[in-house]
Motif scaffolding. Structure first.
Motif, PDB file in Angstrom:
ATOM      1  N   ALA A   1     -50.002 -97.476 -50.432  1.00  0.00           N
ATOM      2  CA  ALA A   1     -50.632 -98.225 -51.516  1.00  0.00           C
ATOM      3  C   ALA A   1     -49.909 -97.947 -52.829  1.00  0.00           C
ATOM      4  O   ALA A   1     -49.642 -96.789 -53.169  1.00  0.00           O
ATOM      5  N   ILE A   2     -49.590 -99.022 -53.543  1.00  0.00           N
ATOM      6  CA  ILE A   2     -48.959 -98.904 -54.856  1.00  0.00           C
ATOM      7  C   ILE A   2     -49.652 -99.853 -55.820  1.00  0.00           C
ATOM      8  O   ILE A   2     -50.279-100.828 -55.414  1.00  0.00           O
ATOM      9  N   GLU A   3     -49.509 -99.557 -57.100  1.00  0.00           N
ATOM     10  CA  GLU A   3     -50.051-100.471 -58.099  1.00  0.00           C
ATOM     11  C   GLU A   3     -49.239-101.756 -58.066  1.00  0.00           C
ATOM     12  O   GLU A   3     -48.007-101.724 -57.988  1.00  0.00           O
ATOM     13  N   ASP A   4     -49.938-102.869 -58.116  1.00  0.00           N
ATOM     14  CA  ASP A   4     -49.287-104.178 -58.033  1.00  0.00           C
ATOM     15  C   ASP A   4     -48.751-104.579 -59.404  1.00  0.00           C
ATOM     16  O   ASP A   4     -49.153-105.575 -59.987  1.00  0.00           O
ATOM     17  N   VAL A   5     -47.828-103.748 -59.924  1.00  0.00           N
ATOM     18  CA  VAL A   5     -47.241-104.041 -61.222  1.00  0.00           C
ATOM     19  C   VAL A   5     -45.803-103.535 -61.254  1.00  0.00           C
ATOM     20  O   VAL A   5     -45.522-102.406 -60.865  1.00  0.00           O
ATOM     21  N   CYS A   6     -44.906-104.408 -61.667  1.00  0.00           N
ATOM     22  CA  CYS A   6     -43.519-104.010 -61.867  1.00  0.00           C
ATOM     23  C   CYS A   6     -43.431-103.310 -63.212  1.00  0.00           C
ATOM     24  O   CYS A   6     -43.866-103.861 -64.232  1.00  0.00           O
ATOM     25  N   THR A   7     -42.884-102.119 -63.240  1.00  0.00           N
ATOM     26  CA  THR A   7     -42.812-101.359 -64.488  1.00  0.00           C
ATOM     27  C   THR A   7     -41.751-101.905 -65.437  1.00  0.00           C
ATOM     28  O   THR A   7     -41.688-101.484 -66.584  1.00  0.00           O
TER      29      THR A   7
ATOM     30  N   GLU B   1     -61.060 -95.007 -42.052  1.00  0.00           N
ATOM     31  CA  GLU B   1     -62.313 -94.323 -41.732  1.00  0.00           C
ATOM     32  C   GLU B   1     -63.380 -95.368 -41.449  1.00  0.00           C
ATOM     33  O   GLU B   1     -63.393 -96.423 -42.098  1.00  0.00           O
ATOM     34  N   GLN B   2     -64.218 -95.103 -40.478  1.00  0.00           N
ATOM     35  CA  GLN B   2     -65.304 -96.014 -40.106  1.00  0.00           C
ATOM     36  C   GLN B   2     -64.773 -97.410 -39.794  1.00  0.00           C
ATOM     37  O   GLN B   2     -65.390 -98.415 -40.143  1.00  0.00           O
ATOM     38  N   GLY B   3     -63.589 -97.476 -39.178  1.00  0.00           N
ATOM     39  CA  GLY B   3     -63.010 -98.747 -38.766  1.00  0.00           C
ATOM     40  C   GLY B   3     -62.453 -99.598 -39.891  1.00  0.00           C
ATOM     41  O   GLY B   3     -62.207-100.784 -39.708  1.00  0.00           O
ATOM     42  N   ALA B   4     -62.256 -98.993 -41.071  1.00  0.00           N
ATOM     43  CA  ALA B   4     -61.764 -99.760 -42.218  1.00  0.00           C
ATOM     44  C   ALA B   4     -60.646 -99.000 -42.916  1.00  0.00           C
ATOM     45  O   ALA B   4     -60.506 -97.787 -42.772  1.00  0.00           O
ATOM     46  N   VAL B   5     -59.852 -99.745 -43.693  1.00  0.00           N
ATOM     47  CA  VAL B   5     -58.803 -99.172 -44.530  1.00  0.00           C
ATOM     48  C   VAL B   5     -59.380 -99.048 -45.936  1.00  0.00           C
ATOM     49  O   VAL B   5     -59.990 -99.994 -46.447  1.00  0.00           O
ATOM     50  N   TRP B   6     -59.162 -97.881 -46.565  1.00  0.00           N
ATOM     51  CA  TRP B   6     -59.716 -97.583 -47.887  1.00  0.00           C
ATOM     52  C   TRP B   6     -58.622 -97.067 -48.800  1.00  0.00           C
ATOM     53  O   TRP B   6     -57.674 -96.429 -48.347  1.00  0.00           O
ATOM     54  N   THR B   7     -58.762 -97.325 -50.107  1.00  0.00           N
ATOM     55  CA  THR B   7     -57.869 -96.762 -51.093  1.00  0.00           C
ATOM     56  C   THR B   7     -58.663 -96.418 -52.345  1.00  0.00           C
ATOM     57  O   THR B   7     -59.834 -96.801 -52.464  1.00  0.00           O
ATOM     58  N   ARG B   8     -58.032 -95.707 -53.249  1.00  0.00           N
ATOM     59  CA  ARG B   8     -58.696 -95.375 -54.515  1.00  0.00           C
ATOM     60  C   ARG B   8     -57.641 -95.074 -55.575  1.00  0.00           C
ATOM     61  O   ARG B   8     -56.501 -94.732 -55.265  1.00  0.00           O
ATOM     62  N   ASP B   9     -58.050 -95.217 -56.819  1.00  0.00           N
ATOM     63  CA  ASP B   9     -57.211 -94.837 -57.958  1.00  0.00           C
ATOM     64  C   ASP B   9     -57.570 -93.402 -58.281  1.00  0.00           C
ATOM     65  O   ASP B   9     -58.627 -93.130 -58.847  1.00  0.00           O
ATOM     66  N   ASP B  10     -56.705 -92.477 -57.913  1.00  0.00           N
ATOM     67  CA  ASP B  10     -56.992 -91.046 -58.072  1.00  0.00           C
ATOM     68  C   ASP B  10     -56.322 -90.442 -59.289  1.00  0.00           C
ATOM     69  O   ASP B  10     -56.213 -89.235 -59.401  1.00  0.00           O
TER      70      ASP B  10
ATOM     71  N   THR C   1     -43.285 -93.682 -52.442  1.00  0.00           N
ATOM     72  CA  THR C   1     -43.315 -92.823 -53.621  1.00  0.00           C
ATOM     73  C   THR C   1     -43.553 -93.576 -54.928  1.00  0.00           C
ATOM     74  O   THR C   1     -43.858 -92.953 -55.941  1.00  0.00           O
ATOM     75  N   GLY C   2     -43.351 -94.895 -54.921  1.00  0.00           N
ATOM     76  CA  GLY C   2     -43.431 -95.686 -56.134  1.00  0.00           C
ATOM     77  C   GLY C   2     -42.170 -95.630 -56.972  1.00  0.00           C
ATOM     78  O   GLY C   2     -42.064 -96.298 -57.998  1.00  0.00           O
ATOM     79  N   GLU C   3     -41.192 -94.838 -56.538  1.00  0.00           N
ATOM     80  CA  GLU C   3     -39.953 -94.655 -57.300  1.00  0.00           C
ATOM     81  C   GLU C   3     -39.242 -95.975 -57.542  1.00  0.00           C
ATOM     82  O   GLU C   3     -39.109 -96.803 -56.639  1.00  0.00           O
TER      83      GLU C   3
ATOM     84  N   TYR D   1     -50.082-101.760 -47.963  1.00  0.00           N
ATOM     85  CA  TYR D   1     -49.152-102.257 -46.947  1.00  0.00           C
ATOM     86  C   TYR D   1     -49.319-101.499 -45.651  1.00  0.00           C
ATOM     87  O   TYR D   1     -49.547-100.289 -45.652  1.00  0.00           O
ATOM     88  N   ASN D   2     -49.155-102.221 -44.544  1.00  0.00           N
ATOM     89  CA  ASN D   2     -49.070-101.603 -43.225  1.00  0.00           C
ATOM     90  C   ASN D   2     -47.596-101.686 -42.818  1.00  0.00           C
ATOM     91  O   ASN D   2     -47.074-102.763 -42.566  1.00  0.00           O
TER      92      ASN D   2
END
Length: 106
Positions: A40-46, A95-104, A75-77, A32-33
């Motif tokens: 960034a959050i996981e697209d899943v309702c817990t 970075e480099q003109g793009a939006v990036w995410t990762r599962d860390d 926070t994902g709370e 989201y912007n």
């Protein structure tokens, strides 16, 4: 997973109040912007495992479209029933003109 970043889109393509969902190694992540900041959050309702991203958003509060559980994008709370567990949050970078995410998580 881990150190591998996934490109979401060009930075100019994700305008304020918009979101994109990307598949990161089988995990759907909604980016989201919000006022020029990215979250960034996981697209899943817990609560029931349903998708979350298409729900209504008011500021940093995202409401599940199925049963009304609410989550904080920062926070994902889980903010109210029927969800009691948080959804995962992920790092975002521009970075480099793009939006990036990762599962860390791993």
């Amino acid at each position: 997973m881990g150190d591998s970043w996934t490109r979401v889109c060009a930075a100019g393509e994700l305008l304020p109040d918009e979101y994109r969902v990307v598949d990161v190694d089988g995990v759907l992540i909604a980016v989201y912007n919000v006022g020029g900041q990215y979250y960034a959050i996981e697209d899943v309702c817990t609560h029931d495992g349903g998708e979350l991203a298409s729900g209504d958003r008011n500021g940093f509060v995202l409401t599940c479209p199925r049963h009304g559980a609410q989550f904080d994008l920062r926070t994902g709370e889980a903010l109210c029933a029927p969800a009691y567990s948080p959804t995962a949050c992920f790092p975002v970078k521009v970075e480099q003109g793009a939006v990036w995410t990762r599962d860390d998580r791993w």
